[in-house]
Design a protein around this motif. Sequence first.
Motif, PDB file in Angstrom:
ATOM      1  N   ASN A 144       5.960 -15.821   2.384  1.00 28.31           N
ATOM      2  CA  ASN A 144       4.853 -16.033   1.445  1.00 28.31           C
ATOM      3  C   ASN A 144       4.821 -14.845   0.495  1.00 28.31           C
ATOM      4  O   ASN A 144       4.445 -13.737   0.868  1.00 28.31           O
ATOM      5  CB  ASN A 144       3.534 -16.149   2.214  1.00 28.31           C
ATOM      6  CG  ASN A 144       2.355 -16.450   1.309  1.00 28.31           C
ATOM      7  OD1 ASN A 144       2.135 -15.779   0.303  1.00 28.31           O
ATOM      8  ND2 ASN A 144       1.572 -17.456   1.670  1.00 28.31           N
ATOM      9  N   PHE A 145       5.209 -15.077  -0.759  1.00 31.11           N
ATOM     10  CA  PHE A 145       5.338 -13.961  -1.699  1.00 31.11           C
ATOM     11  C   PHE A 145       4.007 -13.298  -1.999  1.00 31.11           C
ATOM     12  O   PHE A 145       3.921 -12.065  -2.041  1.00 31.11           O
ATOM     13  CB  PHE A 145       5.986 -14.422  -3.005  1.00 31.11           C
ATOM     14  CG  PHE A 145       6.004 -13.321  -4.041  1.00 31.11           C
ATOM     15  CD1 PHE A 145       6.911 -12.278  -3.948  1.00 31.11           C
ATOM     16  CD2 PHE A 145       5.099 -13.319  -5.101  1.00 31.11           C
ATOM     17  CE1 PHE A 145       6.916 -11.246  -4.875  1.00 31.11           C
ATOM     18  CE2 PHE A 145       5.098 -12.297  -6.034  1.00 31.11           C
ATOM     19  CZ  PHE A 145       6.009 -11.257  -5.921  1.00 31.11           C
ATOM     20  N   ASP A 146       2.964 -14.071  -2.232  1.00 30.03           N
ATOM     21  CA  ASP A 146       1.675 -13.478  -2.602  1.00 30.03           C
ATOM     22  C   ASP A 146       1.146 -12.563  -1.503  1.00 30.03           C
ATOM     23  O   ASP A 146       0.644 -11.465  -1.776  1.00 30.03           O
ATOM     24  CB  ASP A 146       0.654 -14.570  -2.915  1.00 30.03           C
ATOM     25  CG  ASP A 146       0.966 -15.311  -4.211  1.00 30.03           C
ATOM     26  OD1 ASP A 146       1.702 -14.743  -5.047  1.00 30.03           O
ATOM     27  OD2 ASP A 146       0.479 -16.447  -4.377  1.00 30.03           O
ATOM     28  N   ASP A 147       1.251 -13.001  -0.254  1.00 25.31           N
ATOM     29  CA  ASP A 147       0.788 -12.170   0.863  1.00 25.31           C
ATOM     30  C   ASP A 147       1.651 -10.909   0.997  1.00 25.31           C
ATOM     31  O   ASP A 147       1.149  -9.831   1.346  1.00 25.31           O
ATOM     32  CB  ASP A 147       0.809 -12.956   2.168  1.00 25.31           C
ATOM     33  CG  ASP A 147      -0.267 -14.035   2.218  1.00 25.31           C
ATOM     34  OD1 ASP A 147      -1.161 -14.016   1.355  1.00 25.31           O
ATOM     35  OD2 ASP A 147      -0.204 -14.888   3.122  1.00 25.31           O
ATOM     36  N   THR A 148       2.943 -11.057   0.734  1.00 27.58           N
ATOM     37  CA  THR A 148       3.837  -9.902   0.799  1.00 27.58           C
ATOM     38  C   THR A 148       3.504  -8.904  -0.302  1.00 27.58           C
ATOM     39  O   THR A 148       3.400  -7.690  -0.060  1.00 27.58           O
ATOM     40  CB  THR A 148       5.303 -10.358   0.679  1.00 27.58           C
ATOM     41  OG1 THR A 148       5.601 -11.292   1.724  1.00 27.58           O
ATOM     42  CG2 THR A 148       6.263  -9.181   0.771  1.00 27.58           C
ATOM     43  N   ALA A 149       3.310  -9.406  -1.509  1.00 32.65           N
ATOM     44  CA  ALA A 149       2.990  -8.520  -2.635  1.00 32.65           C
ATOM     45  C   ALA A 149       1.679  -7.779  -2.420  1.00 32.65           C
ATOM     46  O   ALA A 149       1.521  -6.628  -2.848  1.00 32.65           O
ATOM     47  CB  ALA A 149       2.933  -9.329  -3.928  1.00 32.65           C
ATOM     48  N   ALA A 150       0.744  -8.409  -1.708  1.00 32.90           N
ATOM     49  CA  ALA A 150      -0.554  -7.773  -1.457  1.00 32.90           C
ATOM     50  C   ALA A 150      -0.400  -6.492  -0.642  1.00 32.90           C
ATOM     51  O   ALA A 150      -1.191  -5.548  -0.800  1.00 32.90           O
ATOM     52  CB  ALA A 150      -1.489  -8.752  -0.755  1.00 32.90           C
ATOM     53  N   ILE A 151       0.606  -6.436   0.226  1.00 36.71           N
ATOM     54  CA  ILE A 151       0.858  -5.212   1.007  1.00 36.71           C
ATOM     55  C   ILE A 151       1.232  -4.068   0.074  1.00 36.71           C
ATOM     56  O   ILE A 151       0.748  -2.934   0.220  1.00 36.71           O
ATOM     57  CB  ILE A 151       1.980  -5.450   2.039  1.00 36.71           C
ATOM     58  CG1 ILE A 151       1.587  -6.550   3.019  1.00 36.71           C
ATOM     59  CG2 ILE A 151       2.318  -4.154   2.778  1.00 36.71           C
ATOM     60  CD1 ILE A 151       2.724  -7.001   3.921  1.00 36.71           C
ATOM     61  N   PHE A 152       2.056  -4.356  -0.909  1.00 33.71           N
ATOM     62  CA  PHE A 152       2.483  -3.322  -1.852  1.00 33.71           C
ATOM     63  C   PHE A 152       1.338  -2.932  -2.792  1.00 33.71           C
ATOM     64  O   PHE A 152       1.231  -1.773  -3.191  1.00 33.71           O
ATOM     65  CB  PHE A 152       3.689  -3.818  -2.649  1.00 33.71           C
ATOM     66  CG  PHE A 152       4.958  -3.879  -1.842  1.00 33.71           C
ATOM     67  CD1 PHE A 152       5.892  -2.862  -1.913  1.00 33.71           C
ATOM     68  CD2 PHE A 152       5.219  -4.958  -1.011  1.00 33.71           C
ATOM     69  CE1 PHE A 152       7.057  -2.904  -1.165  1.00 33.71           C
ATOM     70  CE2 PHE A 152       6.374  -5.019  -0.259  1.00 33.71           C
ATOM     71  CZ  PHE A 152       7.296  -3.987  -0.335  1.00 33.71           C
ATOM     72  N   GLN A 153       0.510  -3.896  -3.135  1.00 35.93           N
ATOM     73  CA  GLN A 153      -0.646  -3.578  -3.976  1.00 35.93           C
ATOM     74  C   GLN A 153      -1.598  -2.628  -3.262  1.00 35.93           C
ATOM     75  O   GLN A 153      -2.198  -1.741  -3.884  1.00 35.93           O
ATOM     76  CB  GLN A 153      -1.363  -4.870  -4.370  1.00 35.93           C
ATOM     77  CG  GLN A 153      -0.574  -5.722  -5.355  1.00 35.93           C
ATOM     78  CD  GLN A 153      -1.058  -7.161  -5.429  1.00 35.93           C
ATOM     79  OE1 GLN A 153      -1.954  -7.564  -4.681  1.00 35.93           O
ATOM     80  NE2 GLN A 153      -0.454  -7.946  -6.320  1.00 35.93           N
TER      81      GLN A 153
END
Length: 351
Positions: free
Chosen positions: A62-71
């Motif tokens: 899940n890209f959005d959930d993954t990107a949230a970690i980096f955010q």
Amino acid sequence: MPKILVTGGCGYIGSHTLVDLIKNGYDVISVDNNSRSNPAILKGVERITGKTVKNYKVDLCNFDDTAAIFQENEDIRGIIHFAAYKAVGESVEKPLMYFENNLVSLINLLKCVQEFGTPWFVFSSSCTVYGNPDQIPVTEETPPKPAESPYGYTKQMGEQILGEFQKAAGTQTILLRYFNPVGAHPSIEIGEMPIGRPQNLVPAITQTAIGKLPKMVVYGDDYPTRDGSCVRDFIHVSDIAHAHTLAIKYLEEGRNRGGCEVFNLGTGNGVTVLEAIKAFEKVSGARLNYEIGPRRPGDVVAIYANNDRAKGRLGWDPQMTIDDMMATAWKWEVKLKEDETFFAAMNSELN
């Protein structure tokens, strides 16, 4: 110290690497959806290190959930990517599941690397990329043969994806091709916790010896090896874990030669499946109930490593013997049996 994101941090090698990174001063976070891992293992990490590790229960597909970690963690400097399905036999039965999970998760991570400018990437690769090699021991220059399983193909493809991505994005990348990680941390606070019936040799041995399994199967005794069983390069999981810390240091200090380097992680010694069983029986004092079965699709006949490059460039030198591997694996299995109530309660608390 730099912050390192460990994917699959609740898994077998991931949890040991968290310990090694922390002991070498790194700040760490984990991402693991716990579909094939036990979150209670992080309590073991805490008991060893005195540090609580934050885990993001996220599916990397899940890209959005993954990107949230980096955010949330804009200071991530390096990624060590373990998270993947890894059972050779299962991959033969369910190839699409393996291709989707192992490759989509990698691609999503690399999208985040590009978007957030993460400079260092260490990839958990495998000796399966060599297929059935013409000569052993294999070096990093040994030409890969066709993989023997979809799992092996996902590692070959992963390496190719990372190589092309590095050329375009400039991320400094290390591919660690390791052989057969076994054993448990010497503290016996963390070790391998396979979900369901174990797919790897050593947990199958220990679970059979302790009575969780009625017997185990040795897949084939008619291979062209010294006793007819497959030959593998078994390496202690703590030695493997330390190599990941050394890889991060290598990138951090700018010692890498080119953008994408490859290192074999093995002892350099080939051990047959039947020899591994004898080593276990010697250190444990237990007699193992096993039988010889047919060959298993996807299994490579024989493979072990030339590890000169990892020793020379990373300064890596594996310390544990096959007896150490079997002894710690057995102590961990005994601990699991003794602590079943504890782990059940811990999982209830964490979930």
